[in-house]
Design a protein around this motif. Structure first.
Motif, PDB file in Angstrom:
ATOM      1  N   TRP A 266       1.053  -1.285  -0.243  1.00 23.43           N
ATOM      2  CA  TRP A 266      -0.405   0.160  -0.056  1.00 23.43           C
ATOM      3  C   TRP A 266       0.685   1.544   0.219  1.00 23.43           C
ATOM      4  N   GLN A 267       0.754   2.230  -1.302  1.00 24.48           N
ATOM      5  CA  GLN A 267       1.428   3.212  -0.996  1.00 24.48           C
ATOM      6  C   GLN A 267       0.573   4.134   0.363  1.00 24.48           C
ATOM      7  N   LEU A 268       2.064   5.323   0.691  1.00 22.46           N
ATOM      8  CA  LEU A 268       0.933   5.654   1.785  1.00 22.46           C
ATOM      9  C   LEU A 268       0.400   6.638   0.843  1.00 22.46           C
ATOM     10  N   GLY A 269      -0.119   6.961  -0.332  1.00 24.94           N
ATOM     11  CA  GLY A 269      -0.797   9.082  -0.386  1.00 24.94           C
ATOM     12  C   GLY A 269      -1.914   7.326  -1.097  1.00 24.94           C
ATOM     13  N   ASP A 270      -2.336   6.991  -1.286  1.00 21.89           N
ATOM     14  CA  ASP A 270      -3.123   5.693  -2.195  1.00 21.89           C
ATOM     15  C   ASP A 270      -4.208   4.124  -1.450  1.00 21.89           C
ATOM     16  N   THR A 331       6.730   6.271   0.116  1.00 20.23           N
ATOM     17  CA  THR A 331       6.762   5.387   1.640  1.00 20.23           C
ATOM     18  C   THR A 331       5.440   4.949   1.267  1.00 20.23           C
ATOM     19  N   VAL A 332       5.626   3.390   1.274  1.00 18.21           N
ATOM     20  CA  VAL A 332       4.635   2.054   1.585  1.00 18.21           C
ATOM     21  C   VAL A 332       4.665   1.497   2.420  1.00 18.21           C
ATOM     22  N   THR A 333       3.499   0.389   3.187  1.00 12.55           N
ATOM     23  CA  THR A 333       3.258  -0.088   3.635  1.00 12.55           C
ATOM     24  C   THR A 333       3.121  -1.471   2.767  1.00 12.55           C
ATOM     25  N   VAL A 334       4.226  -2.646   3.687  1.00 14.09           N
ATOM     26  CA  VAL A 334       3.896  -4.509   3.541  1.00 14.09           C
ATOM     27  C   VAL A 334       3.413  -5.130   4.088  1.00 14.09           C
TER      28      VAL A 334
END
Length: 342
Positions: A266-270, A331-334
């Motif tokens: 997941w991208q921080l902006g989406d 920045t992303v969440t994995v």
């Protein structure tokens, strides 16, 4: 409210609490089964795009942040000096080839002279053999008076003359054989000149800067007229063919992460849309506080006064990254689906 109703309400409350606890435990188990981290960012390989030859840039065909395809012309260096070097190298090869042709004819002539000298040696040997045989026949015939002494003296003189002629022919043959030259030196020079010509042609081709892969131009801050130096980068080319999420997972999560396991990014902006991917590799190590091996990534621990799990980088390949949203360092969440292969 009756006592029966009160007891029923208490039972319902207990059941609700138990269900809530069970649901909470299931959620925890699910989270444990799917390691996740917010310490992650997008990454793509990059190439510092530098020319192979030096020269004045006569045109720049791209703009900063522009997407390009493999084979696209990015910039041009003034080709005139390299065209002249090609002409010079071509003339050098032609001159040496002409010299080789002349030397080959000379060697052929020298070989013919050496062959003729060997023929003279054979003829002189025949004459000497004949003179020796004549002398041997006349010597016994002098005493009985069948042959005069003058005739014998003439035979001796002929034998000596034939021997001298053979000696001169042998020396002349040796001299002719030693005088035969070869063309190996010129042939080696031609090979060197041809290699120089190939290098000159390559340098001429390198005046056209061609994109080696699909990518995005970044850091372009020059204009036509700039003098480009060989090996000095002009800009950066981001390889847009493959995008990755570099996720730092706790070492306690690593046993549940396998190469090939599916992942969601997941991208921080989406945060409403997850990008699918899969685990490509797990980092073999990081820089320790006391210093680690060269080339190892650095992942700092945030609480130095508390013993916490070290984090290690995990590389996740994005399966279908949207080009417009891909930016290095975003920045992303994995989340990794443990045990779930592609």
């Amino acid at each position: 409210m009756t006592s029966t109703q009160t007891r029923a309400g208490q039972v319902a409350t207990v059941i609700a609490v138990v269900l809530a606890l069970v649901l909470f435990v299931m959620v925890l188990l699910r989270l444990d089964a799917s390691p996740r981290t917010h310490v992650a960012y997008l990454y793509a390989d990059t190439a510092a795009f530098a020319p192979d030859v030096s020269g004045r840039l006569i045109s720049i065909r791209v703009r900063d942040n522009q997407g390009v395809h493999a084979g696209d012309l990015l910039a041009e260096i003034d080709p005139e000096p390299y065209e002249l070097r090609v002409r010079q190298a071509t003339a050098q090869v032609a001159a040496l080839e002409a010299e080789l042709a002349l030397a080959t004819r000379q060697v052929t002539s020298q070989n013919s002279g050496a062959d003729a000298a060997l023929t003279n040696v054979a003829r002189a040997r025949t004459q000497l053999k004949l003179a020796n045989e004549t002398l041997q026949r006349l010597q016994p015939m002098v005493a009985p008076g069948y042959v005069t002494q003058q005739k014998l003296d003439e035979s001796v003189a002929n034998q000596r003359s034939a021997a001298a002629a053979l000696d001169a022919a042998v020396k002349q043959a040796d001299q002719a054989r030693q005088g035969v030259s070869d063309t190996r030196s010129i042939e080696a020079q031609i090979e060197g000149a041809r290699a120089a010509l190939q290098l000159a042609r390559r340098d001429l081709r390198m005046t056209r800067l061609i994109a080696p892969f699909d990518g995005v131009v970044s850091g372009l801050q020059i204009a036509a007229g700039t003098y480009a130096q060989a090996g000095r980068p002009l800009f950066t080319l981001v390889d847009s063919r493959h995008w990755y999420a570099i996720a730092d997972f706790r070492e306690t999560d690593l046993p549940g992460i396998k190469v090939g396991a599916r992942a969601l990014v997941w991208q921080l902006g989406d945060t409403a849309h997850a990008l699918p991917g899969h685990v490509e590799s797990l980092g073999p190590g990081v820089q320790a506080e006391a210093g680690g091996g060269p080339g190892l990534p650095t992942v700092e621990r945030s609480l130095k006064w508390v013993v916490i799990a070290q984090r290690f980088p995990v590389r996740v390949v994005l399966d279908n990254p949207p080009p417009g949203l891909m930016r290095i360092g975003a920045t992303v969440t994995v989340v990794v689906r443990s045990g779930d292969a592609r």
